[in-house]
Design a protein around this motif. Structure first.
Motif, PDB file in Angstrom:
ATOM      1  N   THR A  67      36.228  39.707  23.044  1.00 28.96           N
ATOM      2  CA  THR A  67      35.298  39.552  24.076  1.00 28.96           C
ATOM      3  C   THR A  67      34.174  40.359  24.458  1.00 28.96           C
ATOM      4  O   THR A  67      33.077  39.916  24.847  1.00 28.96           O
ATOM      5  CB  THR A  67      36.247  39.616  25.568  1.00 28.96           C
ATOM      6  N   ASP A 118      37.580  35.921  19.026  1.00 28.37           N
ATOM      7  CA  ASP A 118      38.254  36.288  20.325  1.00 28.37           C
ATOM      8  C   ASP A 118      37.923  37.833  20.740  1.00 28.37           C
ATOM      9  O   ASP A 118      38.708  38.191  21.554  1.00 28.37           O
ATOM     10  CB  ASP A 118      39.815  36.230  20.206  1.00 28.37           C
ATOM     11  N   GLU A 133      45.926  40.499  28.587  1.00 27.22           N
ATOM     12  CA  GLU A 133      46.396  39.386  29.427  1.00 27.22           C
ATOM     13  C   GLU A 133      47.760  39.083  28.937  1.00 27.22           C
ATOM     14  O   GLU A 133      48.625  38.719  29.873  1.00 27.22           O
ATOM     15  CB  GLU A 133      45.448  38.100  29.136  1.00 27.22           C
ATOM     16  N   TYR A 155      39.394  42.983  23.034  1.00 31.19           N
ATOM     17  CA  TYR A 155      40.357  41.713  22.778  1.00 31.19           C
ATOM     18  C   TYR A 155      41.139  41.417  24.147  1.00 31.19           C
ATOM     19  O   TYR A 155      42.214  41.929  24.334  1.00 31.19           O
ATOM     20  CB  TYR A 155      41.205  41.746  21.582  1.00 31.19           C
ATOM     21  N   HIS A 211      42.537  39.115  25.488  1.00 36.54           N
ATOM     22  CA  HIS A 211      43.842  38.483  25.250  1.00 36.54           C
ATOM     23  C   HIS A 211      44.901  39.100  25.077  1.00 36.54           C
ATOM     24  O   HIS A 211      45.975  38.972  25.669  1.00 36.54           O
ATOM     25  CB  HIS A 211      43.539  37.531  24.131  1.00 36.54           C
ATOM     26  N   HIS A 212      44.615  40.302  24.395  1.00 36.34           N
ATOM     27  CA  HIS A 212      45.895  41.194  24.297  1.00 36.34           C
ATOM     28  C   HIS A 212      46.214  41.804  25.578  1.00 36.34           C
ATOM     29  O   HIS A 212      47.560  41.906  25.900  1.00 36.34           O
ATOM     30  CB  HIS A 212      45.352  42.268  23.226  1.00 36.34           C
ATOM     31  N   HIS A 248      43.958  34.352  19.989  1.00 40.65           N
ATOM     32  CA  HIS A 248      44.665  33.407  20.827  1.00 40.65           C
ATOM     33  C   HIS A 248      45.364  32.494  19.709  1.00 40.65           C
ATOM     34  O   HIS A 248      44.821  31.879  18.820  1.00 40.65           O
ATOM     35  CB  HIS A 248      43.555  32.549  21.419  1.00 40.65           C
ATOM     36  N   TRP A 267      37.657  40.517  32.223  1.00 38.29           N
ATOM     37  CA  TRP A 267      36.503  39.610  31.558  1.00 38.29           C
ATOM     38  C   TRP A 267      35.255  40.023  31.511  1.00 38.29           C
ATOM     39  O   TRP A 267      34.365  39.490  30.676  1.00 38.29           O
ATOM     40  CB  TRP A 267      36.970  38.255  31.756  1.00 38.29           C
TER      41      TRP A 267
END
Length: 337
Positions: A239, A237, A93, A88, A90-91, A269, A108
């Motif tokens: 990835t 989400d 980021e 993930y 987003h975590h 997200h 990514w």
């Protein structure tokens, strides 16, 4: 099929087959003593275990006992290989954003992964020991898979077929020790103490339509001291799905049967403000660090404390009928000297 491991005098415990409703179990010493034995001979042993599972669910096992997760080890009390990823992104980021660090574009396309300690897992209801509250004890709610043998340089299709069992993880972390270890350029060690896993590991077919062959499409619920802290959907989400994570892990080495691969902290997200809290209609967080990052971005400082002695964390996943799939990881933090 659902499998678990009872604690006994053997380090690897006693393999048991657990009913679908997590109410009863049968020991299977005539097939295997440990889950690792099953992983080593999956194709040979699965049919016999599946037959026992079907009979157990049909009430045709008079020797069945009452299943009690408090008597369980993690399904694999120890493993040859335990690797955790950051599927993930987003975590990652969010954590980097809070400290003003740029996100490399490669994050990514190329998964982060580290090999953790697999010799001493905590049982799903064992206390989490804490020697120093300044170390920043945190939970991380994750999904994990257990694989069959995986060849080096495997294809995505081979990786998908190698996924034999699914379970939950509490990847215990000591947040305040992480920066110093990362700065050395050699990765995690002291900052990643023993992890714990759900009482039960299940074959992917037990997840029904929630398993698409690559990820689990259900919320993972984290409850801290009786209040829901997070319930993000594990399939949203993500990835990098599990077959791609396995391919990444097997790029330069083969993976042996019984390898455990974690997803990393499940993260969705959502707005970077208080509307992300479960109490305000958001999905919340699967670790304290992520909530603290939102507070830093919003207020300039963190308000939520890391885990302290006496805190209790519970991780669980429910099916669409509201029934527990894996049983719960239910642990209390205990101060030790």
């Amino acid at each position: 099929m659902k499998l678990a491991t009872l604690k006994n005098t053997r380090r690897d415990g006693q393999l048991i087959v657990v009913s679908r409703d997590l109410a009863s179990y049968v020991a299977v010493p005539g097939i295997a003593h440990s889950l690792q034995e099953v992983m080593d001979h999956w194709d040979k042993m699965r049919p016999g275990l599946q037959e026992i599972y079907q009979n157990l669910n049909a009430g045709k096992r008079p020797d069945a006992g009452r299943f009690d997760p408090k008597k369980c080890h993690s399904p694999l009390p120890r493993a040859y290989h335990w690797a955790d990823c950051s599927a993930y992104v987003h975590h990652v980021e969010l954590v980097r954003k809070a400290r003003g660090a740029q996100m490399p574009p490669s994050f990514w396309t190329d998964p982060l992964i580290y090999q953790g300690g697999s010799d001493t897992f905590l049982a799903p209801t064992d206390n989490i020991p804490l020697r120093n509250s300044k170390w920043g004890l945190d939970f991380e709610a994750e999904i994990a898979v257990i694989t069959d043998d995986v060849p080096m340089g495997c294809t995505v299709e081979q990786a998908a077929k190698a996924i034999k069992l699914v379970m939950l993880v509490n990847d215990v972390s000591l947040r305040e020790l992480i920066p110093g270890e990362i700065a050395k350029g050699f990765g995690f060690y002291q900052s990643k103490p023993s992890s714990s896993f759900s009482p039960v590991a299940v074959t992917p077919d037990e997840l029904g339509p929630a398993w698409d062959g690559r990820r689990v499409m259900l919320p993972l619920i984290s409850t801290l001291n009786g209040a829901v802290f997070g319930q993000p959907n594990a399939g949203t989400d993500m990835t990098f799905d599990f077959p791609h994570l396995i391919c990444h892990a097997a790029k330069t080495r083969a993976l042996c049967a019984g390898t455990i691969l974690g997803s990393g902290t499940v993260s969705n997200h959502q707005p970077e403000d208080d509307s992300s809290l479960v109490a305000n209609g958001g999905v919340g967080y699967s670790c304290i660090a992520e909530r603290r990052m939102i507070e830093i971005l919003q207020h300039g400082h963190a308000n939520t404390e890391f885990l302290r002695a006496g805190d209790r964390i519970r991780l669980e996943m429910l099916d669409t009928q509201g029934k527990s799939i894996f049983g719960a990881i239910d642990q209390q933090v205990v101060e030790v000297s």
